[in-house]
Design an enzyme around this catalytic site. Structure first.
Site, PDB file in Angstrom:
ATOM      1  N   ASP A 186      -6.827   1.050   1.166  1.00 56.96           N
ATOM      2  CA  ASP A 186      -6.884   1.062   2.628  1.00 56.96           C
ATOM      3  C   ASP A 186      -8.297   0.674   3.061  1.00 56.96           C
ATOM      4  O   ASP A 186      -9.104   0.223   2.261  1.00 56.96           O
ATOM      5  CB  ASP A 186      -6.482   2.432   3.171  1.00 56.96           C
ATOM      6  CG  ASP A 186      -7.489   3.519   2.837  1.00 56.96           C
ATOM      7  OD1 ASP A 186      -8.427   3.257   2.050  1.00 56.96           O
ATOM      8  OD2 ASP A 186      -7.356   4.632   3.368  1.00 56.96           O
ATOM      9  N   LYS A 206       0.834  -1.203   0.000  1.00 59.68           N
ATOM     10  CA  LYS A 206       0.000   0.000   0.000  1.00 59.68           C
ATOM     11  C   LYS A 206       0.871   1.257   0.000  1.00 59.68           C
ATOM     12  O   LYS A 206       0.621   2.188  -0.780  1.00 59.68           O
ATOM     13  CB  LYS A 206      -0.926   0.019   1.215  1.00 59.68           C
ATOM     14  CG  LYS A 206      -1.905   1.184   1.215  1.00 59.68           C
ATOM     15  CD  LYS A 206      -2.763   1.220   2.474  1.00 59.68           C
ATOM     16  CE  LYS A 206      -1.981   1.781   3.650  1.00 59.68           C
ATOM     17  NZ  LYS A 206      -2.830   1.993   4.830  1.00 59.68           N
TER      18      LYS A 206
END
Length: 220
Positions: free
Chosen positions: A148, A130
């Protein structure tokens, strides 16, 4: 035997175009809310944001980046110096170690420059997929999707990008969101999840895509 949850099909292409056209019209050039001045400070900021809010990270990094905005300067500051700046952030001791360790690798292996490769970025301490995708998107303009909790929720609620986990949602964005919206897709989705499609009580009354959203538990 555990039964896997059935994943509904993504929204049709025409609905995807309509949704992202509206999000783009409302916010043509979305940006991360993390403060940074260059690719290196972005790497640090995103790494520090794990289990912390952007507001809290920004509060800590204003002072940190004022004195250390390159890996060389960060190494001069040292672990204790970094720790003093970020002690208001959760897991600050380990994060300070990671910041110094990744700074050392960037200096030794990359001449102090942040690489624009996901594989190279994820090899840095404290940098996961991420984080790497945020850096690729925000620093280098690549259409990378940093999923997320907000994007995971919005992707599934709206069926823009349904999936059982963040990897499936990331692939669903890449596979289903029209190509011309890919560069900013994760920004639009995270901001939508943060301020409109909130977890406990989505603000459906002000949602610009309410009529296109199949979420059954819409609020007034």
């Amino acid at each position: 035997m555990a039964i896997q949850r059935r994943i509904p099909p993504p929204l049709p292409f025409a609905d995807q175009v309509a949704i992202f056209s509206r999000l783009a019209e409302a916010n043509p050039a979305p940006e991360t809310e993390l403060l940074f001045v260059n690719p290196f400070t972005l790497v640090v900021a995103v790494a520090l944001s794990a289990q912390a809010t952007d507001v809290g990270v920004n509060r800590a990094t204003r002072g940190l980046f004022a004195v250390a905005d390159t890996p060389e300067k960060m190494l001069e500051l040292g672990i204790e110096g970094v720790t003093e700046h970020i002690r208001t952030i959760g897991l600050y001791r380990q994060k300070a170690k990671n910041v110094i360790a990744l700074s050392r690798i960037l200096v030794d292996d990359y001449a102090g420059q942040v690489p624009d490769s996901r594989a190279a970025l994820t090899s840095l301490p404290g940098v996961g997929r991420k984080t790497a995708n945020v850096v690729l998107s925000c620093a280098f303009g690549h259409p990378a999707q940093a999923v997320d909790t907000h994007i995971f929720r919005v992707g599934n609620r709206t069926r823009i990008a349904p999936g059982r986990d963040v990897d499936e949602v990331e692939r669903a964005i890449e596979d289903n969101v029209p190509a011309r919206f890919q560069t900013h897709a994760h920004h639009w989705l995270i901001l939508h999840g943060r301020y409109v499609c909130q977890a406990r009580k989505p603000r459906c009354g002000i949602c610009p895509i309410r009529d296109l959203c199949p979420y059954e538990e819409k609020t007034a």
